[in-house]
Design a protein around this motif. Structure first.
Motif, PDB file in Angstrom:
ATOM      1  N   ASN A  27      -6.718   9.979  -3.726  1.00  0.00           N
ATOM      2  CA  ASN A  27      -6.793   9.219  -2.470  1.00  0.00           C
ATOM      3  C   ASN A  27      -7.894   8.162  -2.528  1.00  0.00           C
ATOM      4  O   ASN A  27      -7.703   7.033  -2.089  1.00  0.00           O
ATOM      5  N   TRP A  28      -9.052   8.547  -3.072  1.00  0.00           N
ATOM      6  CA  TRP A  28     -10.169   7.602  -3.183  1.00  0.00           C
ATOM      7  C   TRP A  28      -9.775   6.400  -4.042  1.00  0.00           C
ATOM      8  O   TRP A  28     -10.044   5.254  -3.684  1.00  0.00           O
ATOM      9  N   GLY A  44      -6.955  -2.061  -2.105  1.00  0.00           N
ATOM     10  CA  GLY A  44      -6.955  -0.973  -1.135  1.00  0.00           C
ATOM     11  C   GLY A  44      -7.807  -1.305   0.087  1.00  0.00           C
ATOM     12  O   GLY A  44      -8.601  -2.245   0.079  1.00  0.00           O
ATOM     13  N   PRO A  45      -7.677  -0.541   1.154  1.00  0.00           N
ATOM     14  CA  PRO A  45      -8.391  -0.829   2.406  1.00  0.00           C
ATOM     15  C   PRO A  45      -9.910  -0.883   2.253  1.00  0.00           C
ATOM     16  O   PRO A  45     -10.553  -1.749   2.838  1.00  0.00           O
ATOM     17  N   ILE A  46     -10.484   0.029   1.469  1.00  0.00           N
ATOM     18  CA  ILE A  46     -11.940   0.012   1.294  1.00  0.00           C
ATOM     19  C   ILE A  46     -12.354  -1.235   0.521  1.00  0.00           C
ATOM     20  O   ILE A  46     -13.403  -1.823   0.790  1.00  0.00           O
ATOM     21  N   TRP A  97      -7.509   4.037  -2.159  1.00  0.00           N
ATOM     22  CA  TRP A  97      -8.191   3.253  -1.132  1.00  0.00           C
ATOM     23  C   TRP A  97      -9.117   2.194  -1.711  1.00  0.00           C
ATOM     24  O   TRP A  97      -9.455   1.228  -1.046  1.00  0.00           O
ATOM     25  N   THR A  98      -9.570   2.388  -2.948  1.00  0.00           N
ATOM     26  CA  THR A  98     -10.517   1.445  -3.552  1.00  0.00           C
ATOM     27  C   THR A  98      -9.914   0.657  -4.701  1.00  0.00           C
ATOM     28  O   THR A  98     -10.606  -0.158  -5.303  1.00  0.00           O
ATOM     29  N   GLN A 147       0.832  -1.209   0.000  1.00  0.00           N
ATOM     30  CA  GLN A 147       0.000   0.000   0.000  1.00  0.00           C
ATOM     31  C   GLN A 147       0.867   1.261   0.000  1.00  0.00           C
ATOM     32  O   GLN A 147       0.501   2.261  -0.604  1.00  0.00           O
TER      33      GLN A 147
END
Length: 174
Positions: A100-101, A111-113, A104-105, A15
């Protein structure tokens, strides 16, 4: 526990440095298989399979209605987020928020989401299959049983063969 700590550490490194531990067997601009981010799913799956009896006991003690509500909320929230994600720039509106979105996706680096999405979806699918196993077994057992018995072997074997195939010079034209 040490195996899971190592798995999460490797995922965290991925990440921070996307594609640092990725395969690049084809002449492409960027690597396309980030092993370090996908291994977290396989390691947790294998660990869950190894500790299946203890997890089944724990699973039996969890109240199902609140669990289904939480899992449905996660899954529906993920579907709504995916819908907005497909709008490519509608939300989030600023460029830095969009970057950033996407980090995370991002599906390619889990990504974390995306992990939260899978954490909601996999148990929900397990519950649906568990609930409707009798009719599924009667309708599709001649297909599902051999498919399930051979899928892990086929999946494990296709990855090294694919990588070796693309490493042989001259087989793939650029």
């Amino acid at each position: 526990a040490p195996l899971l700590v190592i798995s999460w550490s490797v995922w965290g490194l991925q990440q921070l440095h996307p594609y640092a531990l990725s395969f690049r067997p084809i002449n492409r601009d960027h690597p396309y298989f980030s092993f370090a981010s996908w291994q977290i799913l396989y390691v947790h799956g294998l660990t869950a399979g190894y500790h299946r009896s203890q997890l089944q006991k724990l699973w039996g003690r969890i109240p199902k209605l609140p669990l289904v509500a939480v899992l449905l909320a996660i899954t529906i929230g993920s579907m709504v987020a995916a819908h907005y994600d497909l709008q490519l720039g509608v939300w989030p509106t600023s460029f830095s928020d969009r970057v950033n979105w996407l980090a995370w996706t991002d599906r390619s680096i889990n990504g974390p989401i995306r992990l939260v999405n899978l954490l909601g979806l996999f148990p929900l699918l397990y519950m649906v299959i568990d609930q409707f196993w009798q009719p599924l077994d009667k309708a599709f057992s001649k297909l599902l049983i051999p498919l399930g018995q051979n899928s892990l072997y086929v999946y494990i074997m296709h990855v090294p063969f694919s990588v070796l195939w693309f490493w042989i010079p001259g087989l793939i034209e650029s």
